[in-house]
Design an enzyme around this catalytic site. Structure first.
Site, PDB file in Angstrom:
ATOM      1  N   ASN A 216       0.877  -1.181   0.000  1.00 24.98           N
ATOM      2  CA  ASN A 216       0.000   0.000   0.000  1.00 24.98           C
ATOM      3  C   ASN A 216       0.905   1.218   0.000  1.00 24.98           C
ATOM      4  O   ASN A 216       1.903   1.234   0.721  1.00 24.98           O
ATOM      5  CB  ASN A 216      -0.857   0.058   1.269  1.00 24.98           C
ATOM      6  CG  ASN A 216      -1.874  -1.046   1.336  1.00 24.98           C
ATOM      7  OD1 ASN A 216      -2.019  -1.813   0.397  1.00 24.98           O
ATOM      8  ND2 ASN A 216      -2.570  -1.127   2.448  1.00 24.98           N
TER       9      ASN A 216
ATOM     10  N   HIS B 267     -25.618  34.708  -7.506  1.00 22.91           N
ATOM     11  CA  HIS B 267     -24.367  35.057  -8.193  1.00 22.91           C
ATOM     12  C   HIS B 267     -23.900  33.954  -9.130  1.00 22.91           C
ATOM     13  O   HIS B 267     -22.714  33.859  -9.435  1.00 22.91           O
ATOM     14  CB  HIS B 267     -23.281  35.394  -7.166  1.00 22.91           C
ATOM     15  CG  HIS B 267     -23.634  36.547  -6.290  1.00 22.91           C
ATOM     16  ND1 HIS B 267     -23.715  37.828  -6.751  1.00 22.91           N
ATOM     17  CD2 HIS B 267     -23.976  36.595  -4.977  1.00 22.91           C
ATOM     18  CE1 HIS B 267     -24.078  38.633  -5.757  1.00 22.91           C
ATOM     19  NE2 HIS B 267     -24.246  37.907  -4.675  1.00 22.91           N
TER      20      HIS B 267
ATOM     21  N   LYS C 168     -22.741  13.920  -0.139  1.00 27.75           N
ATOM     22  CA  LYS C 168     -23.310  12.578   0.073  1.00 27.75           C
ATOM     23  C   LYS C 168     -23.969  12.081  -1.205  1.00 27.75           C
ATOM     24  O   LYS C 168     -23.767  10.950  -1.619  1.00 27.75           O
ATOM     25  CB  LYS C 168     -24.353  12.571   1.207  1.00 27.75           C
ATOM     26  CG  LYS C 168     -23.823  12.691   2.607  1.00 27.75           C
ATOM     27  CD  LYS C 168     -23.160  11.444   3.147  1.00 27.75           C
ATOM     28  CE  LYS C 168     -21.712  11.370   2.874  1.00 27.75           C
ATOM     29  NZ  LYS C 168     -20.700  12.058   3.506  1.00 27.75           N
TER      30      LYS C 168
ATOM     31  N   GLU D 276     -21.329  11.332  -3.955  1.00 25.37           N
ATOM     32  CA  GLU D 276     -20.493  10.167  -3.667  1.00 25.37           C
ATOM     33  C   GLU D 276     -21.168   8.847  -4.017  1.00 25.37           C
ATOM     34  O   GLU D 276     -20.549   7.959  -4.580  1.00 25.37           O
ATOM     35  CB  GLU D 276     -20.146  10.122  -2.165  1.00 25.37           C
ATOM     36  CG  GLU D 276     -19.074  11.075  -1.734  1.00 25.37           C
ATOM     37  CD  GLU D 276     -18.823  10.999  -0.234  1.00 25.37           C
ATOM     38  OE1 GLU D 276     -17.656  11.011   0.163  1.00 25.37           O
ATOM     39  OE2 GLU D 276     -19.789  10.929   0.562  1.00 25.37           O
TER      40      GLU D 276
HETATM   41  C1  G6P Z   1     -12.256   9.828   2.045  1.00 25.37           C
HETATM   42  C2  G6P Z   1     -13.602   9.274   2.471  1.00 25.37           C
HETATM   43  C3  G6P Z   1     -14.456  10.388   3.066  1.00 25.37           C
HETATM   44  C4  G6P Z   1     -13.713  11.061   4.205  1.00 25.37           C
HETATM   45  C5  G6P Z   1     -12.336  11.564   3.769  1.00 25.37           C
HETATM   46  C6  G6P Z   1     -11.514  11.992   4.967  1.00 25.37           C
HETATM   47  O1  G6P Z   1     -12.421  10.677   0.961  1.00 25.37           O
HETATM   48  O2  G6P Z   1     -14.272   8.691   1.373  1.00 25.37           O
HETATM   49  O3  G6P Z   1     -15.669   9.842   3.553  1.00 25.37           O
HETATM   50  O4  G6P Z   1     -14.467  12.131   4.684  1.00 25.37           O
HETATM   51  O5  G6P Z   1     -11.615  10.517   3.123  1.00 25.37           O
HETATM   52  O6  G6P Z   1     -11.280  10.868   5.771  1.00 25.37           O
HETATM   53  P1  G6P Z   1     -10.943  10.902   7.300  1.00 25.37           P
HETATM   54  O7  G6P Z   1     -10.803   9.450   7.688  1.00 25.37           O
HETATM   55  O8  G6P Z   1      -9.647  11.645   7.428  1.00 25.37           O
HETATM   56  O9  G6P Z   1     -12.042  11.580   8.014  1.00 25.37           O
END
Ligand code: G6P
Length: 608
Positions: free
Chosen positions: A100, A504, A485, A488
């Site tokens: 990763n 605007h 939301k 996504e």
């Molecule tokens: C990704 C996830 C989001 C999340 C963001 C930040 O984009 O899909 O749902 O808000 O990461 O993640 P974190 O774990 O730092 O809140």
């Protein structure tokens, strides 16, 4: 984002590895693969697409291997096909690596290795690691991995197996989370504890620059500089049930419905009615340190960034301390000014988001006190901050964040209360806020009890291809979050806007095909928002309003009204977002989307 699982022990590895990577599916991936040490041979299977494809290809084969590694890949270098899927191997096929992260100097390493006669089969950066290990291998796998990683720049969490070292996994971390699970006669490696929770709750989180040698009987940890590290075992609090769907069709729906409990957990033991303030010992700040705070920076990504925007309204309005909110990805590369008295809060559900972690480190380098608002206990951000507050929302598995968002706002309300009471806020005002905070979980439940109405509206509007979300004041960030939301999980274009800004620009888009979701609560900006609704109606727009219980006036203007209980203005986002989460969920469901694993998205973004 990519997921890693490794197993070495006395059981057959395949079912454990497969079940492990399935638990990581929610993080987002586009291919999956496995490598096994099978009767003295290295066996591979890897496929583009879902884990199901990998499973079908493994079906019918009788594996007895008791050691192996598995991976789900979220493509960064090279398209998501069978070849580029992990594990990757060295020239001879003896060594297998899952990875990763991103190797930044892979081009120069590739050139160097090609010069030594290595040939490469894939477009990935990961394959370089396998060849580099081979280049340093003389029978001691740990030492070969250490030597290889010393040449590598970038981020990695890796697990490595070698045909000639059949009972051993080498794991290493720099910037990508990795955890070692401790069992009896067996041990595990994973990028996320949920992959191994069924087997053990005793884990050790690897730190950056550490390597682990994992065998059936135990594990040892050392650094890249070959200094021995004493492992610190931690007990995972999450239960297995928490990471299962529990009768709900999707994790997202389960998590939306868990909000009353999550919000209760976020405030448990933290409300002090006697003094009209909150107790947040985790901040680990002395009284004088709390009093000397004269500026707050909130930094985060995605949904957590929306929570930060709400935090800005809360802290500035009620604690009277200037606040700046910044995307972590921007903060890390600017040269932020951090004078004395600045406190930086990093907000992250996972506690592993690469940009947020980098912002944290940048703020620390500049001498700021950095505090965390995290969900995952023991995560990197939680460990690296000077102090912080856990939101205690329990595992969030749906990629679209829901319960973590409302719990983050709950914790930000408690921070506001603490900072406010130490400054201008009266004890009465403090108690009034506490009373409001205490009622939130019950009020959220009341909104959830009305989910059928939101579902009906979703049925009516699911075929529209553009949505606008409007809000003002503290509900402007809620409009942003509502739009996010929908985007996504349904792939519908949606924009969030401060209601007054509509004229605007976005007003040009409004016609009968443009549903506009407006948060129009009975607060100080109510009349203004009503005027905005009039402007939409005058252009034939369709209005779905989220309004305060008992407001009859709005019924005459809006096409649909979703009522929420009356609530203090500053706490209202924890209620107003609930119908918007449900709306996004039901629209996506109607469109047949993969709600928990939306395309291209990852739950925890551990690369830049
Ligand atoms: C990704 C996830 C989001 C999340 C963001 C930040 O984009 O899909 O749902 O808000 O990461 O993640 P974190 O774990 O730092 O809140």
């Amino acid at each position: 984002m990519c997921g890693i699982v490794g197993y070495v022990g006395d059981k057959t590895a395949v079912p454990i590895l497969m079940e492990g990577i399935k638990k990581l599916e929610y993080r987002g991936y586009d291919s999956a693969g496995i490598a096994l040490l099978e009767r003295g041979e290295m066996v591979f299977q890897k496929n583009a697409g879902k884990i199901k494809v990998l499973e079908e290809n493994l079906a019918g084969k009788r594996f007895t291997a008791t050691c192996g590694i598995a991976h789900t890949r979220w493509a960064t270098h090279g398209e998501p096909n069978d070849t580029n899927a992990h594990p990757h191997t060295d020239e001879s096929g003896r060594i297998a690596v899952v990875h990763n992260g991103i190797i930044e100097n892979y081009r120069s390493l590739k050139k160097y290795l090609e010069g030594k006669g290595h040939t490469f089969r894939t477009e990935t950066d990961t394959e370089i690691i396998a060849h580099l290990i081979e280049d340093n291998y003389d029978g001691d796998l740990l030492s070969a991995v250490r030597k290889a990683l010393k040449r590598v720049e970038g981020t990695y969490g890796i697990a490595v197996v070698c045909k000639e070292n059949p009972d051993e996994i080498i794991a290493a971390r720099h910037g990508s989370p990795l955890v070692i699970g401790s069992g009896s006669g067996e041990n595990f490696v994973a990028s996320d504890v949920s992959a191994i929770l069924r087997h053990t709750k005793q884990v050790v989180y690897l730190e950056d620059g550490e390597l682990a040698r994992v065998t059936p009987d135990g594990f040892s940890i050392s650094t890249l500089q070959n200094v021995e590290v004493t492992p610190e075992l931690q007990e995972i609090e999450w239960s297995l049930e928490q990471i299962e769907k529990g009768g709900f069709e999707h994790f997202m729906l389960k998590e939306i419905y868990e909000q009353p409990v999550a919000l209760q957990n976020a405030q448990r033991g933290r409300l002090d009615f006697e003094d009209g303030m909150s107790r947040l010992a985790g901040l680990q700040l002395q009284l004088d340190e709390l009093l000397s705070i004269n500026r707050v920076i909130l930094t985060a990504c995605g949904t957590s960034w929306h929570a930060a925007l709400i935090g800005e309204y809360l802290i500035e309005d009620l604690s009277r301390i200037p606040v700046e909110v910044e995307y972590a990805s921007e903060f890390r590369y600017r040269s932020p000014i951090i004078p004395d008295g600045t406190v930086v809060f990093v907000i992250s559900q996972s506690g592993e988001t690469a940009d947020t972690l980098a912002a944290l480190r940048e703020a620390k380098r500049k001498g700021a006190t950095v505090l965390g608002i995290c969900n995952v206990v023991g995560s990197t951000i939680a460990r690296e901050t000077n102090g912080g507050i856990y939101i205690h929302a329990g595992p969030e598995i749906g990629v679209a964040s829901t319960k973590a968002f409302t719990s983050q706002i709950m914790v930000l309300s408690l921070v506001t209360l603490l900072l406010g009471r130490m400054r201008h806020m009266s004890i009465e005002k403090g108690r009034q806020l506490l009373e409001g905070i205490r009622n939130i979980p019950t009020q959220v439940q009341l909104i959830l009890d009305n989910a059928e109405q939101v579902k009906r509206i979703a049925d009516m509007y699911c075929d529209h291809n553009n949505f606008l979300y409007l809000g003002r004041g503290i509900n402007f960030p809620v409009a942003l979050e509502g739009a996010l939301k929908l985007k996504e999980i349904s792939y519908i274009h949606a924009e969030g806007y401060p209601a007054a800004e509509m004229k605007h620009g976005p007003i040009a888009l409004i016609d009968e095909n443009m549903p506009v979701v407006v948060i129009a609560l009975k607060d100080q900006v109510y009349d203004k928002v009503l005027s905005n609704i009039q402007e939409i109606k005058a252009r034939n727009g369709r209005v779905i309003a989220v309004a305060s219980q008992g407001d009859d006036e709005i019924k005459r203007l809006a096409d649909h009204v979703i009522y929420i209980p009356n609530v203090l203005y500053h706490l209202s986002p924890m209620l107003s977002i609930i119908p918007l989460q449900l709306l996004a969920y039901y629209i996506a469901l109607n469109r047949g989307r993969d709600v928990d694993q939306p395309r291209n998205l990852a739950k925890s973004v551990t690369v830049e």
